[in-house]
Design an enzyme around this catalytic site. Structure first.
Site, PDB file in Angstrom:
ATOM      1  N   TYR A   1      43.412  37.183  52.933  1.00  0.00           N
ATOM      2  CA  TYR A   1      44.068  36.544  54.084  1.00  0.00           C
ATOM      3  C   TYR A   1      45.228  37.357  54.640  1.00  0.00           C
ATOM      4  O   TYR A   1      45.707  37.102  55.731  1.00  0.00           O
ATOM      5  CB  TYR A   1      44.512  35.111  53.757  1.00  0.00           C
ATOM      6  CG  TYR A   1      45.476  34.965  52.594  1.00  0.00           C
ATOM      7  CD1 TYR A   1      46.813  35.360  52.712  1.00  0.00           C
ATOM      8  CD2 TYR A   1      45.053  34.431  51.386  1.00  0.00           C
ATOM      9  CE1 TYR A   1      47.700  35.228  51.656  1.00  0.00           C
ATOM     10  CE2 TYR A   1      45.934  34.293  50.315  1.00  0.00           C
ATOM     11  CZ  TYR A   1      47.249  34.694  50.457  1.00  0.00           C
ATOM     12  OH  TYR A   1      48.123  34.573  49.408  1.00  0.00           O
TER      13      TYR A   1
ATOM     14  N   SER B   1      41.526  34.171  45.594  1.00  0.00           N
ATOM     15  CA  SER B   1      41.633  35.505  44.985  1.00  0.00           C
ATOM     16  C   SER B   1      40.531  35.731  43.967  1.00  0.00           C
ATOM     17  O   SER B   1      39.482  35.081  44.012  1.00  0.00           O
ATOM     18  CB  SER B   1      43.003  35.625  44.301  1.00  0.00           C
ATOM     19  OG  SER B   1      43.096  34.747  43.194  1.00  0.00           O
TER      20      SER B   1
ATOM     21  N   HIS C   1      54.798  37.427  45.334  1.00  0.00           N
ATOM     22  CA  HIS C   1      53.765  38.356  44.868  1.00  0.00           C
ATOM     23  C   HIS C   1      54.321  39.779  44.794  1.00  0.00           C
ATOM     24  O   HIS C   1      53.828  40.696  45.447  1.00  0.00           O
ATOM     25  CB  HIS C   1      52.549  38.344  45.803  1.00  0.00           C
ATOM     26  CG  HIS C   1      51.800  37.061  45.830  1.00  0.00           C
ATOM     27  ND1 HIS C   1      50.850  36.718  44.888  1.00  0.00           N
ATOM     28  CD2 HIS C   1      51.855  36.016  46.679  1.00  0.00           C
ATOM     29  CE1 HIS C   1      50.364  35.523  45.162  1.00  0.00           C
ATOM     30  NE2 HIS C   1      50.945  35.071  46.252  1.00  0.00           N
TER      31      HIS C   1
ATOM     32  N   ALA D   1      46.291  30.973  40.412  1.00  0.00           N
ATOM     33  CA  ALA D   1      46.624  29.570  40.677  1.00  0.00           C
ATOM     34  C   ALA D   1      45.469  29.019  41.505  1.00  0.00           C
ATOM     35  O   ALA D   1      44.946  29.706  42.379  1.00  0.00           O
ATOM     36  CB  ALA D   1      47.924  29.487  41.456  1.00  0.00           C
TER      37      ALA D   1
ATOM     38  N   HIS E   1      45.707  39.694  48.915  1.00  0.00           N
ATOM     39  CA  HIS E   1      44.631  38.746  49.186  1.00  0.00           C
ATOM     40  C   HIS E   1      43.945  39.101  50.503  1.00  0.00           C
ATOM     41  O   HIS E   1      44.534  39.751  51.360  1.00  0.00           O
ATOM     42  CB  HIS E   1      45.213  37.331  49.301  1.00  0.00           C
ATOM     43  CG  HIS E   1      45.945  36.877  48.076  1.00  0.00           C
ATOM     44  ND1 HIS E   1      47.247  37.281  47.804  1.00  0.00           N
ATOM     45  CD2 HIS E   1      45.570  36.081  47.049  1.00  0.00           C
ATOM     46  CE1 HIS E   1      47.631  36.750  46.652  1.00  0.00           C
ATOM     47  NE2 HIS E   1      46.646  36.023  46.166  1.00  0.00           N
TER      48      HIS E   1
END
Ligand code: HPA
Length: 291
Positions: A93, A220, A69, A121, A91
């Site tokens: 998380y 996301s 990323h 994804a 994200h």
């Protein structure tokens, strides 16, 4: 859950970051915002006459450390459209609040993007969808435990209670379907559900999500779509179904499978993005005027 951004000066922070970008991009005036998900960041490198800016140089941009990323903003032309692309995103998380996760998307809209094209994804909840299937997002279900509009609302950015009836613009969905058909690209359509991660779902959760009416699950997109709608941009969302969701085949899920599938369909996906940009320009969807 508070973050440095859920303060009344969010508007000023967004415009301060946009000003830094503007100072770097000369006279380029972005019309389309692109958020490129796992394995799709390479599209940013195809922008012509481009300027790239590391997120680390942009005030307020959260920086990701997740492998795969890379974080930079790329401004350049593609298919006749001036694009501002996010190569990599953060994200929830990773520990950021939703306000912070969505901050870069606000900057894309503040820079002038009238259409936000979001990719991701996702795990397929429909057993018949094989990995590599592309899904146009018709609608979403938000199961994240934080909201991008949580905190004081600034009316200069948008309304306190935004309508989400047409979060994924119906006219633009029709356009994307026409482009896919013309290219001979198979395109499913469905509902994306956002889960907090970072674990993949349990098989029981997958059955729950199927029961809720979702077709694809990921970690996301929803925060960015919410702020784009808040600020009045129109949204297109496309998921790459990289794997069947947990329990469908019984095989364990892995990040490697996700990136391998995204890489395998990359050329098709990028061709679709190109076609969408050409169609957005050709049909005057990026023209000035009231949103
Ligand atoms: N679940 C959640 N997020 C994902 C998945 C999945 O199966 N695949 C890619 N991102």
């Amino acid at each position: 859950m508070s973050s440095s951004h859920d303060r009344p000066d969010l508007y000023d922070r967004v415009h301060a970051a946009a000003a830094v970008v503007r100072a770097r991009i000369g006279g380029r005036a972005p019309q389309v915002g692109l958020i490129l998900g796992s394995g799709l960041g390479g599209f940013a490198d195809r922008l012509e006459d481009a300027v790239a800016i590391d997120y680390a140089e942009l005030p307020g941009f959260p920086v990701s450390r997740v492998h795969g990323h890379a974080g930079r903003l790329v401004v350049g032309r593609r298919g006749g459209a001036m694009c501002v692309a996010m190569k990599g995103r953060v994200h929830l998380y990773e520990g950021h609040g939703a306000v912070e996760v969505a901050f870069p998307a606000r900057v894309l809209v503040a820079l002038g993007a009238r259409v936000l094209l979001v990719t991701n994804a996702a795990g397929g909840l429909r057993p018949e969808w094989s990995p590599g299937t592309l899904m146009l997002i018709r609608d979403h279900i938000d199961l994240l435990r934080d909201h991008a509009l949580r905190g004081p609302n600034d009316e200069r950015l948008g309304p306190r209670f935004p309508d989400m009836t047409t979060a994924y613009a119906p006219g633009l969905r029709a356009l994307v379907k026409e482009v896919a058909a013309a290219q001979g690209v198979a395109l499913e359509e469905g509902v994306y559900v956002a889960m907090p991660g970072p674990t993949y779902e349990t098989p029981a959760e997958v059955r729950m999500l199927q029961g809720l009416g979702a077709d694809a699950t990921g970690m996301s997109t929803v925060p960015e779509v919410v702020v784009a709608r808040h600020m009045g941009a129109r949204v297109i969302g496309v998921s790459c179904i990289t794997n069947k969701a947990a329990g469908i085949t019984g095989e364990p899920l892995s990040h490697d499978e996700v990136t391998e599938t995204a890489t395998r369909v990359r050329a098709t996906f990028e061709g679709l993005l190109d076609g969408i940009l050409v169609a957005l320009v050709g049909r005057g969807e990026l023209a000035e005027g009231p949103r």
